[in-house]
Design a protein around this motif. Sequence first.
Motif, PDB file in Angstrom:
ATOM      1  N   LYS A  74     -44.133 -57.476 -44.253  1.00 26.40           N
ATOM      2  CA  LYS A  74     -43.072 -56.499 -44.520  1.00 26.40           C
ATOM      3  C   LYS A  74     -42.315 -56.920 -45.781  1.00 26.40           C
ATOM      4  N   TRP A  75     -41.680 -55.923 -46.407  1.00 26.86           N
ATOM      5  CA  TRP A  75     -40.762 -56.171 -47.521  1.00 26.86           C
ATOM      6  C   TRP A  75     -39.353 -55.891 -47.031  1.00 26.86           C
ATOM      7  N   ILE A  76     -38.455 -56.871 -47.224  1.00 27.21           N
ATOM      8  CA  ILE A  76     -37.076 -56.685 -46.783  1.00 27.21           C
ATOM      9  C   ILE A  76     -36.128 -56.876 -47.964  1.00 27.21           C
ATOM     10  N   LYS A  77     -35.021 -56.124 -47.907  1.00 27.18           N
ATOM     11  CA  LYS A  77     -33.949 -56.295 -48.886  1.00 27.18           C
ATOM     12  C   LYS A  77     -32.779 -56.944 -48.163  1.00 27.18           C
ATOM     13  N   VAL A  78     -32.321 -58.100 -48.652  1.00 26.44           N
ATOM     14  CA  VAL A  78     -31.248 -58.862 -48.019  1.00 26.44           C
ATOM     15  C   VAL A  78     -30.028 -58.841 -48.942  1.00 26.44           C
ATOM     16  N   ILE A  79     -28.855 -58.565 -48.353  1.00 27.27           N
ATOM     17  CA  ILE A  79     -27.598 -58.555 -49.099  1.00 27.27           C
ATOM     18  C   ILE A  79     -26.608 -59.462 -48.393  1.00 27.27           C
ATOM     19  N   GLY A  80     -25.904 -60.299 -49.139  1.00 31.44           N
ATOM     20  CA  GLY A  80     -24.882 -61.185 -48.591  1.00 31.44           C
ATOM     21  C   GLY A  80     -23.550 -60.966 -49.282  1.00 31.44           C
ATOM     22  N   LEU A  81     -22.444 -60.846 -48.492  1.00 29.00           N
ATOM     23  CA  LEU A  81     -21.104 -60.630 -49.025  1.00 29.00           C
ATOM     24  C   LEU A  81     -20.177 -61.727 -48.496  1.00 29.00           C
ATOM     25  N   PRO A  82     -19.414 -62.413 -49.363  1.00 29.05           N
ATOM     26  CA  PRO A  82     -18.555 -63.517 -48.914  1.00 29.05           C
ATOM     27  C   PRO A  82     -17.209 -63.021 -48.362  1.00 29.05           C
ATOM     28  N   VAL A  83     -16.662 -63.781 -47.337  1.00 34.34           N
ATOM     29  CA  VAL A  83     -15.285 -63.603 -46.873  1.00 34.34           C
ATOM     30  C   VAL A  83     -14.521 -64.839 -47.343  1.00 34.34           C
ATOM     31  N   ILE A  84     -13.473 -64.632 -48.118  1.00 30.66           N
ATOM     32  CA  ILE A  84     -12.809 -65.741 -48.812  1.00 30.66           C
ATOM     33  C   ILE A  84     -11.404 -65.957 -48.243  1.00 30.66           C
ATOM     34  N   TYR A  85     -11.084 -67.247 -47.988  1.00 30.23           N
ATOM     35  CA  TYR A  85      -9.741 -67.635 -47.553  1.00 30.23           C
ATOM     36  C   TYR A  85      -9.353 -68.869 -48.347  1.00 30.23           C
ATOM     37  N   ASN A 133      -9.327 -69.232 -51.435  1.00 32.58           N
ATOM     38  CA  ASN A 133     -10.330 -69.405 -52.490  1.00 32.58           C
ATOM     39  C   ASN A 133     -11.541 -70.207 -52.019  1.00 32.58           C
ATOM     40  N   GLU A 134     -11.857 -70.098 -50.728  1.00 36.72           N
ATOM     41  CA  GLU A 134     -13.017 -70.776 -50.155  1.00 36.72           C
ATOM     42  C   GLU A 134     -13.760 -69.795 -49.270  1.00 36.72           C
ATOM     43  N   VAL A 135     -15.097 -69.829 -49.349  1.00 41.67           N
ATOM     44  CA  VAL A 135     -15.901 -68.943 -48.506  1.00 41.67           C
ATOM     45  C   VAL A 135     -15.892 -69.489 -47.082  1.00 41.67           C
ATOM     46  N   ILE A 136     -15.308 -68.683 -46.156  1.00 40.12           N
ATOM     47  CA  ILE A 136     -15.253 -69.111 -44.755  1.00 40.12           C
ATOM     48  C   ILE A 136     -16.209 -68.323 -43.884  1.00 40.12           C
ATOM     49  N   TYR A 137     -16.811 -67.303 -44.463  1.00 39.08           N
ATOM     50  CA  TYR A 137     -17.693 -66.453 -43.675  1.00 39.08           C
ATOM     51  C   TYR A 137     -18.603 -65.698 -44.638  1.00 39.08           C
ATOM     52  N   VAL A 138     -19.799 -65.355 -44.205  1.00 33.49           N
ATOM     53  CA  VAL A 138     -20.712 -64.527 -44.986  1.00 33.49           C
ATOM     54  C   VAL A 138     -21.213 -63.397 -44.103  1.00 33.49           C
ATOM     55  N   ASN A 139     -20.958 -62.166 -44.499  1.00 31.93           N
ATOM     56  CA  ASN A 139     -21.498 -60.991 -43.824  1.00 31.93           C
ATOM     57  C   ASN A 139     -22.669 -60.455 -44.632  1.00 31.93           C
ATOM     58  N   GLY A 140     -23.642 -59.883 -43.958  1.00 33.46           N
ATOM     59  CA  GLY A 140     -24.790 -59.379 -44.702  1.00 33.46           C
ATOM     60  C   GLY A 140     -25.610 -58.374 -43.943  1.00 33.46           C
ATOM     61  N   THR A 141     -26.643 -57.877 -44.605  1.00 34.66           N
ATOM     62  CA  THR A 141     -27.569 -56.902 -44.016  1.00 34.66           C
ATOM     63  C   THR A 141     -28.994 -57.292 -44.331  1.00 34.66           C
ATOM     64  N   ILE A 142     -29.908 -56.816 -43.490  1.00 32.82           N
ATOM     65  CA  ILE A 142     -31.342 -56.926 -43.739  1.00 32.82           C
ATOM     66  C   ILE A 142     -31.922 -55.535 -43.575  1.00 32.82           C
ATOM     67  N   ILE A 202      -6.895 -64.135 -43.726  1.00 31.13           N
ATOM     68  CA  ILE A 202      -7.890 -64.135 -44.813  1.00 31.13           C
ATOM     69  C   ILE A 202      -7.331 -63.378 -46.017  1.00 31.13           C
ATOM     70  N   ASP A 203      -7.860 -63.699 -47.196  1.00 30.64           N
ATOM     71  CA  ASP A 203      -7.285 -63.201 -48.453  1.00 30.64           C
ATOM     72  C   ASP A 203      -7.213 -61.687 -48.513  1.00 30.64           C
ATOM     73  N   GLN A 204      -8.261 -61.007 -48.067  1.00 29.96           N
ATOM     74  CA  GLN A 204      -8.280 -59.558 -48.218  1.00 29.96           C
ATOM     75  C   GLN A 204      -7.264 -58.856 -47.325  1.00 29.96           C
ATOM     76  N   ASP A 205      -6.704 -59.568 -46.276  1.00 27.06           N
ATOM     77  CA  ASP A 205      -5.717 -58.955 -45.388  1.00 27.06           C
ATOM     78  C   ASP A 205      -4.281 -59.213 -45.831  1.00 27.06           C
ATOM     79  N   VAL A 206      -4.089 -60.079 -46.839  1.00 22.75           N
ATOM     80  CA  VAL A 206      -2.734 -60.393 -47.291  1.00 22.75           C
ATOM     81  C   VAL A 206      -2.051 -59.143 -47.840  1.00 22.75           C
TER      82      VAL A 206
END
Length: 735
Positions: free
Chosen positions: A205-216, A218-227, A56-60
Amino acid sequence: MSFTLEQFEVLSEKTLLFLFILKKDGKIVASNNRCQVLFPFDIGKIKGKNITNFIIDQDVTLFHNLVTNLSNKSSFINSSLSFPTENNGVLSLKFDFTLHDDLIYAAAIDTTEEYKEHKALLTISKLTKIGAWYFNPKSNEMYWSKGCYAIKELDYNIPITREKASHFFLKDSREKVQSYLDNLLKDKKPYEYTEKIITEKGNEKWIKVIGLPVIYKNEVIYVNGTIADVTDRYNYIEKLKHSEETKHLALKGIQSGLFDHYINKDEVFYSTDFKRMLGLPMDQDFVSRKEFIQMIHPDDVESALERYDNSLTEKGNHYYNYYRIKHLNGGYRNYEVYGFKRKNAKGKTTRIIGNLIDVHQKKLNEKTIEENKNRLQAIVNNGFAYTVLLNTQGEILMTDEKSVKIIKKGFNVDPTQQVCKLIDVVPLNFKNSFAHEFNETLKGNIVKKEIERITYKGDTQWLEAKYTPIFDQEEEKVNSILVSFHDITEQKLAEIAIKESHIKEQELNSLKSNILSNFSHEIRTPLNGIMTVSKLLLDEKNPQEKEKLLKYLEESKNRLLDTINNLSNFSEIEAIKKNINLQKLDINYTIETSFREYKHMAQAKELSYQLELDQTSPMVCIDKGLFRAALNNIIHNAVKYTNKGGIIIKVNSKNSKNNVYISVTDTGIGIDKMNLKKIFDPFMQESIGLSRKYEGTGIGLSLSKRYIEILDGKIEVKSKIGEGTQFNIIIPQCL
């Protein structure tokens, strides 16, 4: 005992380890069959490819750094790399890297499951530490941690899908929630949002959702997130926004930001709009005070903190501060801070609730007003009149420097430093007149009035006072009055001089008539006698009678000659001497008057025109009209015969106790030595051969010399052709 080649081959193919032999640049030399799962094509084609093409791009960058760190002194390093796969999502492998004979030997184990939990926990740690999730866009697989199930009050064993996840949101917001993930896959940018959900058990309930892309590639191959469950915090913020204290403070400004500062926790709450405007982190409802201080202009930090510390110990509940804050769009903006301090039983401040008000435009307006005021003051100071701006109570709002000096000298009051009324700092003979004119102007009328004053030097000065009302544009009422005092002394003196000249002219005309009448009689009588006797002599034959007639003729001739001699001896100078009017005058003021008279003439020819007065202001006894006539002739000639350069007039008495020296120096055409001695002769202009483009009779300098001598003075001249001329006048002082 070492492995045989056969044993090693069997071991490398049967093991669960991923084995690679790499060059230093990352190219694959060899790999075992276990590595097939990492590549999208046959394992036989992997040789010669670079391993960085498959991580993945961030490990290069991580891989390049560890290769750089491998050396003979440090030949062993371990690290984790992630590989995207078509069927198994992202696989995480933990590698041991060994450098030997310029080759890198790498052995790795599969830590994918640990990686998922690790990434989820890492994301939680960075964000809200509540629940984590991930999404594989290729397989449409979605994973929730137990924290996510707990938030939505759902059984942990129930499989979760994207459709199931959106089911908990309100119907009106489901489409919007889905769009966040779709947009992330498209533009590869993280997102966050806060929305209301209905849990499996029917709770809101009120929730805050965050999504962060994993890119390989130049394509999103994974999405990590929190609730994160932010129900309590959301309710608290809503309550805070509607608190009476905050609403009261919010009324103090339009462009403002609400804040709630917990002093013991060193945390500050800022409203969402204000955080967005300033560029504060949006994923934090509470920001540390240290983080906010970094946004204050460096020049303002020390004074702002000093005011803050002093306020904490001061009595009362009011808090105020001001400083410049760095803005999201660049630069700094001015803010004022108004707050209410909460104190405990011991009187110690524990909390400040308040408002940050954007006063940047106000500061700019104040700066503009100050600049315009300075410009106006400059105009007032450099005007020809004394100018005073008054409010409707007659108090001085603004005045020029000349007026300030007069007021300070006469009344020991500085109107620029303390409030004073104009009526209190004018001479007694002004007061009644001023009160009347001021009241008339308050009615909206423009009023003019001539007044007379005695200067501190004892001279008489005439002023024309003009009162002009200034109206409020909205209410059309007089809100201030502009009073200007124009010096009309020269005009008044000119009027007086004209009157005196008219009287003298009448006297001279009368004297002239008497003189002409007397001399007409005196000339006609002997002339008639000569004519009569001459006629008789032509006809007379008797010698004795002829002798008598010749005697009569001689008497008439002598009488006529005496009359003519008496007429020639009577000159204008004698008449002037008899009518001279000597006065004790300030020579500076008299010369300055003549200087101003020819200023426009010099400016029209673009000449430098200067006056240097004597600082001691010497007094002389002169006939003002006579002296000015003499000086005016000289200044007029200096300007007239100068085409380039300039004229400078100087007054000096420092080197003499008895005399005042006046010099008029020009850079004009000059006079040659031959004609320099004749310069004061009448009708000299033509005789010295000057070009006739300069009009005049040529008797001006002759008159100037005679007038100065009548005043017991002297006049001298120095000159060079083409360089200029200097006239020096010496006048006795009054002793």
